[in-house]
Enzyme design. Structure first.
Site, PDB file in Angstrom:
ATOM      1  N   CYS A 133       5.127  44.089 -55.383  1.00  0.00           N
ATOM      2  CA  CYS A 133       4.851  45.527 -55.222  1.00  0.00           C
ATOM      3  C   CYS A 133       5.828  46.227 -54.272  1.00  0.00           C
ATOM      4  CB  CYS A 133       3.414  45.713 -54.735  1.00  0.00           C
ATOM      5  SG  CYS A 133       2.932  44.540 -53.464  1.00  0.00           S
ATOM      6  N   GLN A 160       1.847  47.637 -45.471  1.00  0.00           N
ATOM      7  CA  GLN A 160       1.250  47.385 -46.779  1.00  0.00           C
ATOM      8  C   GLN A 160      -0.279  47.454 -46.772  1.00  0.00           C
ATOM      9  OE1 GLN A 160       4.791  44.196 -47.731  1.00  0.00           O
ATOM     10  NE2 GLN A 160       2.985  44.058 -49.041  1.00  0.00           N
ATOM     11  N   LYS A 217      10.453  37.306 -50.759  1.00  0.00           N
ATOM     12  CA  LYS A 217      10.357  37.886 -52.112  1.00  0.00           C
ATOM     13  C   LYS A 217      11.172  39.170 -52.151  1.00  0.00           C
ATOM     14  CE  LYS A 217       5.577  36.532 -52.788  1.00  0.00           C
ATOM     15  NZ  LYS A 217       4.208  37.087 -52.662  1.00  0.00           N
ATOM     16  N   HIS A 246       1.523  51.397 -50.368  1.00  0.00           N
ATOM     17  CA  HIS A 246       2.426  50.725 -49.438  1.00  0.00           C
ATOM     18  C   HIS A 246       3.474  51.730 -48.941  1.00  0.00           C
ATOM     19  CE1 HIS A 246       0.638  47.045 -50.523  1.00  0.00           C
ATOM     20  NE2 HIS A 246       1.615  46.439 -51.151  1.00  0.00           N
TER      21      HIS A 246
END
Ligand code: A2P
Length: 340
Positions: A133, A160, A217, A246
């Site tokens: 995301c 987040q 990531k 976020h």
């Protein structure tokens, strides 16, 4: 998409993202011929609404995908690892929201506004991965800048929302907030520490290099999506007591000269991006404004006065929608329109 309609399976349909996938398919008028709702055995028999009909959730099994054209997965990494190959083996193309397949070199990792051409690579494994995301919203904003100015380095810190962890975390923030305000004891079930009225610099597990998996990531997925393995990227990812949306503080340095005024102009006309940048009137991207819609909001665009060619910005998106479900459904639309 012509007149063709598709048999769609949603694995993890009872979850926060799975539920939103159903809503997105409906909202975006995806040409659905039939829809199959899959979850764990705990949810078998539950009813969920799609286009006004109440549909029964079935237990996800290896043979669940026979006759299906596209499966949207959001049921955790382990589930994707095990069942995505079963779906692909039955000729059903998987769009997977977990991190299980993202860095597999035979699996495209796609943000439709950034690298739609990569979808073509689905034929190798029958799987397309939906990025993390935080990565999706960051590359959505940075990709046009990379094309124009060639990004030399990215420094990102995230703020987040708990919904990224799933339904249980949304409940935990609500329960703990209520408990704190009522001078009662808090229970930490989902996170290792209290999330209410707190910030946790810890998302996903820690790796040997001291970073978290979430941070790596962002590094690795951004490079794969921008198709540039050399960009130095460093990330700090933080869970904050926000339900949906976020936020990210992003600093970039570029090879070519860059100025905030030009960056703002560029964001006025980017698909999927909304420039929200009028600080004199207290206008800047907010999680509460990003939540419930599909655009990535960009604002607080400033020249970084500490380096020669640098920009600071604040990027916000709904992590369940553009950060997960909407992006997955957009990938399915590309597949349906151009490949199936
Ligand atoms: P279930 O509701 O039956 O547990 P969230 O991220 O919001 O917690 O949602 C996770 C989703 O993944 C849910 O739909 C959940 O189903 C599903 N899920 C979790 N584990 C499995 C599993 N082993 N097999 C199938 N679905 C699973």
């Amino acid at each position: 998409m012509g007149n063709k309609k598709f048999n769609i399976a949603v694995a993890g349909a009872t979850g926060a993202v799975g539920n939103q996938m159903l809503a997105c398919l409906e909202e975006r008028k995806f040409p659905v011929k039939s829809i199959k709702l899959l979850a764990s055995s705990r949810s078998a028999g539950k009813k969920l609404r799609f286009k006004g009909d109440l549909l029964t959730v079935e237990e996800l099994k290896e043979d669940s995908f026979k006759g299906m054209d596209i499966a949207l997965f959001s049921a955790g990494g382990g589930t994707s690892e095990r069942f995505a190959p079963c779906a692909a083996g039955d000729g059903c193309v998987v769009v997977d929201n977990s991190s299980a397949w993202r860095m597999n070199e035979d699996v495209p990792l796609v943000v439709p506004e950034v690298n739609p051409h990569a979808v073509a690579g689905y034929t190798k494994k029958g799987i397309i991965a939906n990025p993390n995301c935080s990565t999706i919203q960051m590359v959505a904003a940075l990709s046009p800048l990379h094309k124009e100015y060639k990004i030399k380095r990215i420094v990102v810190s995230t703020y987040q929302a708990v919904s990224g962890t799933g339904k249980k975390a949304v409940d935990e923030l609500a329960d703990q907030t209520r408990a704190v305000l009522n001078f009662m004891d808090c229970k930490n079930r989902v996170y290792p520490h209290r999330i209410a009225f707190n910030c946790l610099p810890h998302i996903d597990s820690f790796l040997d290099n001291g970073y978290t998996k979430e941070e790596m990531k962002m590094v690795n997925e951004t490079r794969k999506i921008l198709e540039d393995d050399t960009i130095p990227i460093t990330a700090t990812t933080v869970r904050v007591p926000v339900f949906y949306g976020h936020s990210e503080s992003v600093n970039i340095e570029t090879c070519k000269p860059i100025a905030a005024v030009d960056v703002k102009k560029m964001f006025e006309n980017q698909p999927g991006i909304l420039l929200v940048d009028d600080p004199d009137n207290n206008v800047y991207p907010l999680a509460i404004d990003a939540a419930g819609q599909d655009l990535t909001l960009v604002g607080r665009i400033r020249d970084d006065e500490s380096v020669e060619n640098g920009i600071n910005m604040w990027i916000v998106a709904d992590n369940i929608r553009k950060g997960a479900a909407t992006n997955a459904v957009q990938i399915a639309e590309l597949l349906a329109m151009e490949y199936l």
